[in-house]
Write a protein that holds these residues in place. Structure first.
Motif, short mmCIF file in Angstrom:
data_model
loop_
_atom_site.label_atom_id
_atom_site.label_comp_id
_atom_site.label_asym_id
_atom_site.label_seq_id
_atom_site.Cartn_x
_atom_site.Cartn_y
_atom_site.Cartn_z
N TYR A 149 34.78 -56.17 37.21
CA TYR A 149 34.17 -56.33 38.53
C TYR A 149 32.66 -56.18 38.37
O TYR A 149 32.18 -55.24 37.74
CB TYR A 149 34.69 -55.27 39.51
CG TYR A 149 36.14 -55.44 39.83
CD1 TYR A 149 36.55 -56.28 40.85
CD2 TYR A 149 37.12 -54.77 39.09
CE1 TYR A 149 37.90 -56.45 41.14
CE2 TYR A 149 38.46 -54.94 39.38
CZ TYR A 149 38.84 -55.78 40.41
OH TYR A 149 40.18 -55.94 40.67
N GLN A 157 32.44 -59.18 42.63
CA GLN A 157 33.24 -60.29 42.14
C GLN A 157 34.16 -59.74 41.07
O GLN A 157 33.71 -59.00 40.20
CB GLN A 157 32.36 -61.36 41.49
CG GLN A 157 31.58 -62.22 42.41
CD GLN A 157 30.80 -63.30 41.65
OE1 GLN A 157 30.65 -63.25 40.44
NE2 GLN A 157 30.31 -64.27 42.38
N HIS A 167 27.47 -63.83 35.59
CA HIS A 167 27.96 -62.78 36.49
C HIS A 167 26.93 -61.65 36.63
O HIS A 167 26.77 -61.10 37.72
CB HIS A 167 29.29 -62.22 35.99
CG HIS A 167 30.43 -63.18 36.13
ND1 HIS A 167 30.84 -63.71 37.34
CD2 HIS A 167 31.24 -63.73 35.20
CE1 HIS A 167 31.86 -64.51 37.16
NE2 HIS A 167 32.13 -64.56 35.86
N TRP A 202 24.32 -62.81 39.01
CA TRP A 202 24.84 -62.75 40.37
C TRP A 202 24.74 -61.33 40.93
O TRP A 202 24.39 -61.11 42.09
CB TRP A 202 26.29 -63.23 40.43
CG TRP A 202 26.89 -63.09 41.80
CD1 TRP A 202 26.83 -63.98 42.81
CD2 TRP A 202 27.62 -61.95 42.31
NE1 TRP A 202 27.46 -63.47 43.92
CE2 TRP A 202 27.96 -62.22 43.64
CE3 TRP A 202 28.00 -60.72 41.76
CZ2 TRP A 202 28.65 -61.34 44.45
CZ3 TRP A 202 28.69 -59.83 42.56
CH2 TRP A 202 29.02 -60.13 43.88
#
Length: 168
Positions: free
Chosen positions: A137, A146, A160, A163
């Motif tokens: 996560y 996410q 990621h 993000w």
């Protein structure tokens, strides 16, 4: 009456030990805390509004090792990368979990599943998670997250992390 006092004292000692395990150990270096369903919100709160990565893994997950290897490389490049680990093994496996985390240098903010049913603990982490691993996560500072199942490629780690607001 004497028996009741002894029982009350024993219960108080057990409660204090449990609190130390759940709260104090999660923040102490080189220790693994026992995770129960009430701890799910505490994990995010423990990061004080900073972006971080939560890595869910297990001792018998061969693919989890790849994620740990990638995290080792990322932490070498970004020493400030905040990582929380959650082993889905039982609390009885704590010595083996501690050994693996020592080896990969991820002992801060480490947790292991407690004695509640696995399904309940998984649901506390993420109601949509069915137990596949590794599960990672990516949390933003604002708490958005996410979840990603499986081994993450180098390019996907970077995407990621960007993000989440973490240098990737």
């Amino acid at each position: 009456m004497m028996r009741s006092r002894r029982q009350l004292l024993a219960a108080a000692v057990a409660a204090a030990a449990t609190c130390a395990l759940m709260v104090g150990t999660a923040n102490a270096a080189d220790r693994v805390a026992v995770f129960d369903s009430a701890n799910a919100s505490r994990i995010a709160a423990s990061q004080r509004g900073k972006p971080f990565v939560l890595v869910v893994w297990s001792l018998d997950c061969v693919y989890c090792k790849r994620n740990f290897d990638a995290l080792g490389k990322l932490r070498a490049k970004h020493p400030g990368l905040r990582v929380v680990t959650l082993a889905t093994d039982s609390a009885e496996a704590l010595p083996q979990v501690q050994q693996v985390l020592d080896r990969v240098k991820l002992t801060n903010h480490a947790w292991v599943f407690g004695h509640e049913p696995q399904e309940r603990l998984r649901y506390a982490v993420d109601p949509d998670w069915m137990g596949e691993m590794p599960r990672t996560y990516f949390y933003r500072a604002d708490g958005q997250r996410q979840g990603v199942s499986g081994v993450i490629s180098e390019g996907d780690w970077a995407r990621h992390l960007r993000w989440a607001g973490i240098a990737g």
